[in-house]
Design an enzyme around this catalytic site. Structure first.
Site, mmCIF file in Angstrom:
data_model
loop_
_atom_site.group_PDB
_atom_site.id
_atom_site.type_symbol
_atom_site.label_atom_id
_atom_site.label_comp_id
_atom_site.label_asym_id
_atom_site.label_seq_id
_atom_site.Cartn_x
_atom_site.Cartn_y
_atom_site.Cartn_z
ATOM 1 N N ASP A 72 27.493 23.679 19.103
ATOM 2 C CA ASP A 72 27.237 24.041 20.490
ATOM 3 C C ASP A 72 28.115 23.175 21.387
ATOM 4 O O ASP A 72 28.190 21.965 21.202
ATOM 5 C CB ASP A 72 25.754 23.805 20.815
ATOM 6 C CG ASP A 72 25.395 24.294 22.205
ATOM 7 O OD1 ASP A 72 25.340 25.518 22.399
ATOM 8 O OD2 ASP A 72 25.169 23.450 23.088
ATOM 9 N N ASN A 80 31.492 25.563 32.902
ATOM 10 C CA ASN A 80 31.773 26.882 33.481
ATOM 11 C C ASN A 80 31.618 26.869 34.996
ATOM 12 O O ASN A 80 32.430 27.434 35.724
ATOM 13 C CB ASN A 80 30.817 27.916 32.892
ATOM 14 C CG ASN A 80 31.512 28.989 32.103
ATOM 15 O OD1 ASN A 80 32.732 29.050 32.048
ATOM 16 N ND2 ASN A 80 30.728 29.836 31.480
ATOM 17 N N ASP A 89 36.333 29.994 29.371
ATOM 18 C CA ASP A 89 36.931 30.802 28.300
ATOM 19 C C ASP A 89 38.025 30.020 27.577
ATOM 20 O O ASP A 89 38.123 30.066 26.350
ATOM 21 C CB ASP A 89 37.518 32.104 28.862
ATOM 22 C CG ASP A 89 36.446 33.132 29.220
ATOM 23 O OD1 ASP A 89 35.262 32.921 28.878
ATOM 24 O OD2 ASP A 89 36.808 34.151 29.846
ATOM 25 N N GLU A 116 28.401 29.823 23.953
ATOM 26 C CA GLU A 116 29.138 28.648 23.520
ATOM 27 C C GLU A 116 28.711 28.146 22.149
ATOM 28 O O GLU A 116 29.040 27.034 21.766
ATOM 29 C CB GLU A 116 28.991 27.529 24.553
ATOM 30 C CG GLU A 116 27.628 26.886 24.621
ATOM 31 C CD GLU A 116 26.595 27.640 25.447
ATOM 32 O OE1 GLU A 116 25.503 27.092 25.639
ATOM 33 O OE2 GLU A 116 26.856 28.778 25.892
#
Length: 196
Positions: A72, A80, A89, A116
């Site tokens: 993770d 983000n 991304d 993620e």
């Protein structure tokens, strides 16, 4: 007349061969779309759901371990929010490249879900080998360069990794649950680490 017929037949066979090759390429491309995540170019959850049970059965039959790493990206929502979805991304693409270049050729990296999380399958693996692989991935992820779509350098990322290895009593559910439990421990221990 026989020569003309032979030319027509040859042309017809070449055209049919071209069509067959084209159709085969389209089928391979569609199969790729079904089993590969568009952003990271890693296998996706659909592929994993089909492959994990088979790989676990093979491992049990061969009396070898199947390692599972559940990975993770730490504080990904914050990453983000700070750097936008294109920046997030790029972080995911950078991590997927770490997975592709760090794993053995016969290991499998998948994007687990749409966010993620990543799940890695390590066939023919002992617990010690799985832990060593997780440590290598963790270290490589910390050092990976991330660049925005406009070419600007972005901050690095860290990951938390949970490690589990199958035994003869493992099921798909129990194996993934064990890796998930270890991931939970890593996240609750300050993140950016490996738990096994």
């Amino acid at each position: 007349m026989a020569g003309n017929l032979l030319k027509l037949l040859t042309r017809w066979m070449k055209e049919n061969t071209r069509r067959i090759v084209s159709d085969r390429l389209q089928i391979e491309e569609l199969t790729d779309h079904v089993h590969v995540d568009a952003l990271t170019r890693l296998y996706n959850r659909r592929w994993l759901d089909n492959a994990l049970e088979r790989l676990l059965a093979q491992a049990i039959k061969a009396q070898q371990g199947l390692g599972v790493l559940l990975i993770d990206v730490d504080y990904f929502k914050q990453y983000n929010d700070t750097h936008g979805h294109p920046g997030g991304d790029q972080a995911l693409v950078a991590l997927s490249n770490v997975l592709k270049t760090t794993l053995r050729p016969y290991d499998f990296a998948t994007r687990y879900g749409g966010g993620e999380e990543f799940l890695v399958l390590l066939p023919h693996t002992t617990e010690e080998e799985a832990i060593a692989t997780a440590q290598r991935l963790w270290d490589a992820a910390r050092g990976v360069a991330i660049v925005s779509p406009t070419g600007t350098a972005l901050p690095g990322i860290t990951v938390s990794i949970g490690v589990a290895v199958s035994d003869v009593h493992s099921t798909v559910h129990s194996l993934v649950a064990a890796a998930d439990e270890k991931l939970y421990l890593a996240k609750n221990s300050g993140r950016s680490g490996v738990k096994f």
